[in-house]
Design a protein around this motif. Structure first.
Motif, short mmCIF file in Angstrom:
data_model
loop_
_atom_site.label_atom_id
_atom_site.label_comp_id
_atom_site.label_asym_id
_atom_site.label_seq_id
_atom_site.Cartn_x
_atom_site.Cartn_y
_atom_site.Cartn_z
N GLN A 81 -2.53 -2.98 -9.82
CA GLN A 81 -1.55 -1.91 -9.91
C GLN A 81 -2.23 -0.54 -9.93
OE1 GLN A 81 0.87 -1.97 -13.45
NE2 GLN A 81 2.38 -0.57 -12.57
N LYS A 82 -3.33 -0.43 -10.73
CA LYS A 82 -4.05 0.85 -10.77
C LYS A 82 -4.65 1.18 -9.40
CE LYS A 82 -5.53 2.43 -14.85
NZ LYS A 82 -6.61 2.93 -15.63
N ALA A 83 -5.21 0.17 -8.73
CA ALA A 83 -5.80 0.40 -7.41
C ALA A 83 -4.74 0.83 -6.41
CB ALA A 83 -6.51 -0.86 -6.93
N SER A 84 -3.55 0.24 -6.51
CA SER A 84 -2.49 0.60 -5.57
C SER A 84 -1.99 2.02 -5.81
CB SER A 84 -1.33 -0.39 -5.67
OG SER A 84 -0.69 -0.26 -6.92
N LEU A 85 -2.24 2.55 -7.01
CA LEU A 85 -1.85 3.93 -7.30
C LEU A 85 -2.96 4.92 -6.98
CD1 LEU A 85 0.05 3.35 -10.66
CD2 LEU A 85 1.03 3.80 -8.40
N GLY A 86 -4.08 4.41 -6.40
CA GLY A 86 -5.14 5.30 -5.95
C GLY A 86 -6.38 5.34 -6.82
N ASP A 87 -6.48 4.49 -7.83
CA ASP A 87 -7.67 4.47 -8.69
C ASP A 87 -8.81 3.76 -7.95
OD1 ASP A 87 -9.64 4.08 -10.61
OD2 ASP A 87 -8.20 3.70 -12.23
N VAL A 88 -9.78 4.55 -7.48
CA VAL A 88 -10.87 4.02 -6.67
C VAL A 88 -11.75 3.07 -7.48
CG1 VAL A 88 -12.91 4.66 -5.32
CG2 VAL A 88 -10.85 6.05 -5.18
N LYS A 89 -11.99 3.38 -8.75
CA LYS A 89 -12.82 2.50 -9.57
C LYS A 89 -12.17 1.12 -9.75
CE LYS A 89 -15.50 5.86 -12.12
NZ LYS A 89 -15.99 6.29 -13.41
N ALA A 90 -10.87 1.09 -9.91
CA ALA A 90 -10.16 -0.19 -10.01
C ALA A 90 -10.30 -0.95 -8.70
CB ALA A 90 -8.69 0.04 -10.35
#
Length: 173
Positions: A81-90
């Protein structure tokens, strides 16, 4: 603060052999304690991560897709979910977890070639021309010989016996 002036090198200084032996023994025991403590923490963490958990809205989704709704799965979903919101580290953590790399196959092959070249250069520098990879291949081949290898295994001995018989016959005449 440690520096060269206040360090006592191993085997030198004012310590007796028994004092040094005792220090090594204590160090070994502490090292074992630390390893056991870390292993226990890993076991506990693995046990906790595989426990089932109820998260409103998410648990039903996980179960409907064949999951078990464990902490492990919930954490994975949160990372997604975090990655799909643009969190590159996730995103990078997910890629690392699933074994994907940002390097292309060509980059990985180039790195392998450079590593092999550096190893050969180092071996030549230190005079170690014995190629371990070749030795390993030869050993594995010897462990699983082909029928031809088995047929040729005693071929030299048979030829020597035949030569010896011919020499024996000639001496009788």
């Amino acid at each position: 603060m440690a520096n060269d002036e206040n360090l006592i090198p191993y085997g030198k200084g004012n310590r007796s052999e028994s004092e040094e032996r005792e220090m090594r023994s204590r160090g070994g025991k502490r090292s074992g304690e630390t390893r056991r403590r870390k292993a226990a923490l890993r076991d506990t963490m693995n046990r906790l991560l595989t426990m089932q958990v109820e998260v409103e809205g998410l648990s039903d989704i996980l179960r409907s897709d064949g999951g078990e709704s464990t902490y492990e799965e919930v954490i994975a979903m949160a990372m997604i979910q975090k990655a799909s919101l643009g969190d590159v580290k996730a995103y990078q953590a997910i890629m690392k977890t699933v074994g994907q790399t940002e390097r292309s196959e060509a980059d990985l092959e180039e790195q392998k070639i450079r590593t092999d070249r550096a190893k050969r250069a180092r071996d030549q520098e230190i005079g170690d021309t014995d190629n371990q990879d070749e030795n390993i291949r030869d050993f594995l081949k010897a462990m699983r010989p082909t029928q031809e290898d088995l047929d040729n295994l005693f071929a030299d001995e048979v030829e020597e016996e035949e030569d010896a018989e011919g020499t024996e016959e000639a001496s009788e005449v």
